[in-house]
Design a protein around this motif. Structure first.
Motif, PDB file in Angstrom:
ATOM      1  N   ASN A   1       0.856  -1.193   0.000  1.00 49.83           N
ATOM      2  CA  ASN A   1       0.000   0.000   0.000  1.00 49.83           C
ATOM      3  C   ASN A   1       0.891   1.241   0.000  1.00 49.83           C
ATOM      4  OD1 ASN A   1      -2.115  -1.759   0.345  1.00 49.83           O
ATOM      5  ND2 ASN A   1      -2.693  -1.031   2.365  1.00 49.83           N
TER       6      ASN A   1
ATOM      7  N   PRO B   1      -3.111   5.059   2.728  1.00 46.32           N
ATOM      8  CA  PRO B   1      -3.889   4.339   3.749  1.00 46.32           C
ATOM      9  C   PRO B   1      -5.006   3.492   3.124  1.00 46.32           C
ATOM     10  CG  PRO B   1      -3.618   6.648   4.357  1.00 46.32           C
ATOM     11  CD  PRO B   1      -3.123   6.507   2.946  1.00 46.32           C
ATOM     12  N   PRO B   2      -5.378   2.395   3.794  1.00 48.55           N
ATOM     13  CA  PRO B   2      -6.437   1.514   3.285  1.00 48.55           C
ATOM     14  C   PRO B   2      -7.749   2.250   3.001  1.00 48.55           C
ATOM     15  CG  PRO B   2      -5.341   0.477   5.136  1.00 48.55           C
ATOM     16  CD  PRO B   2      -4.793   1.878   5.028  1.00 48.55           C
ATOM     17  N   GLN B   3      -8.071   3.266   3.797  1.00 46.99           N
ATOM     18  CA  GLN B   3      -9.317   4.007   3.586  1.00 46.99           C
ATOM     19  C   GLN B   3      -9.338   4.663   2.203  1.00 46.99           C
ATOM     20  OE1 GLN B   3      -7.235   4.327   6.132  1.00 46.99           O
ATOM     21  NE2 GLN B   3      -8.367   3.894   8.009  1.00 46.99           N
ATOM     22  N   GLU B   4      -8.190   5.164   1.767  1.00 44.30           N
ATOM     23  CA  GLU B   4      -8.115   5.791   0.441  1.00 44.30           C
ATOM     24  C   GLU B   4      -8.270   4.752  -0.666  1.00 44.30           C
ATOM     25  OE1 GLU B   4      -5.152   8.697  -2.120  1.00 44.30           O
ATOM     26  OE2 GLU B   4      -4.928   8.592   0.056  1.00 44.30           O
TER      27      GLU B   4
ATOM     28  N   ARG C   1     -14.485   1.789  -4.417  1.00 44.16           N
ATOM     29  CA  ARG C   1     -15.934   2.050  -4.412  1.00 44.16           C
ATOM     30  C   ARG C   1     -16.349   2.979  -5.542  1.00 44.16           C
ATOM     31  NH1 ARG C   1     -15.350   2.458   1.231  1.00 44.16           N
ATOM     32  NH2 ARG C   1     -15.247   4.711   1.045  1.00 44.16           N
TER      33      ARG C   1
ATOM     34  N   ASN D   1      -9.941   1.890  -0.357  1.00 44.43           N
ATOM     35  CA  ASN D   1     -11.358   1.488  -0.337  1.00 44.43           C
ATOM     36  C   ASN D   1     -12.235   2.510  -1.050  1.00 44.43           C
ATOM     37  OD1 ASN D   1     -10.736  -0.829   1.079  1.00 44.43           O
ATOM     38  ND2 ASN D   1     -11.186   0.075   3.064  1.00 44.43           N
ATOM     39  N   ARG D   2     -11.988   3.775  -0.793  1.00 47.98           N
ATOM     40  CA  ARG D   2     -12.771   4.836  -1.438  1.00 47.98           C
ATOM     41  C   ARG D   2     -12.570   4.791  -2.958  1.00 47.98           C
ATOM     42  NH1 ARG D   2     -10.130   9.319  -0.295  1.00 47.98           N
ATOM     43  NH2 ARG D   2     -10.456   8.966   1.908  1.00 47.98           N
TER      44      ARG D   2
END
Length: 76
Positions: free
Chosen positions: A15, A18-21, A27, A23-24
């Motif tokens: 990565n 961050p994982p949140q970025e 999506r 995932n976004r």
């Protein structure tokens, strides 16, 4: 960031965000770009969100190695 491994794809990656970025980003991909794991990995790599490493591209889980049967090349 730590190294990751796509479990059934045999591809090592890291990565870069961050994982949140990640995932976004996934999506928000169009449906046709989310149809396969291969396509998602390419999109993430091309966007600079992950680094993909060559040389570890087996599609066989190491846990399954003892159960593999050599192919004799003959039809049964």
């Amino acid at each position: 960031m730590s190294d990751k491994h796509v479990r059934f794809g045999g591809v090592s990656f890291e990565n870069l965000v961050p994982p949140q970025e990640i995932n976004r980003f996934v999506r928000e991909l169009p449906a046709d770009k989310r149809e396969s794991l291969f396509e998602v990995i390419q999109q993430l790599r091309d966007a600079g969100l992950i680094a993909v490493y060559d040389g570890d591209n087996s599609t066989i889980d190491k846990e399954m190695m003892p159960f593999l049967v050599p192919n004799s090349g003959e039809d049964e």
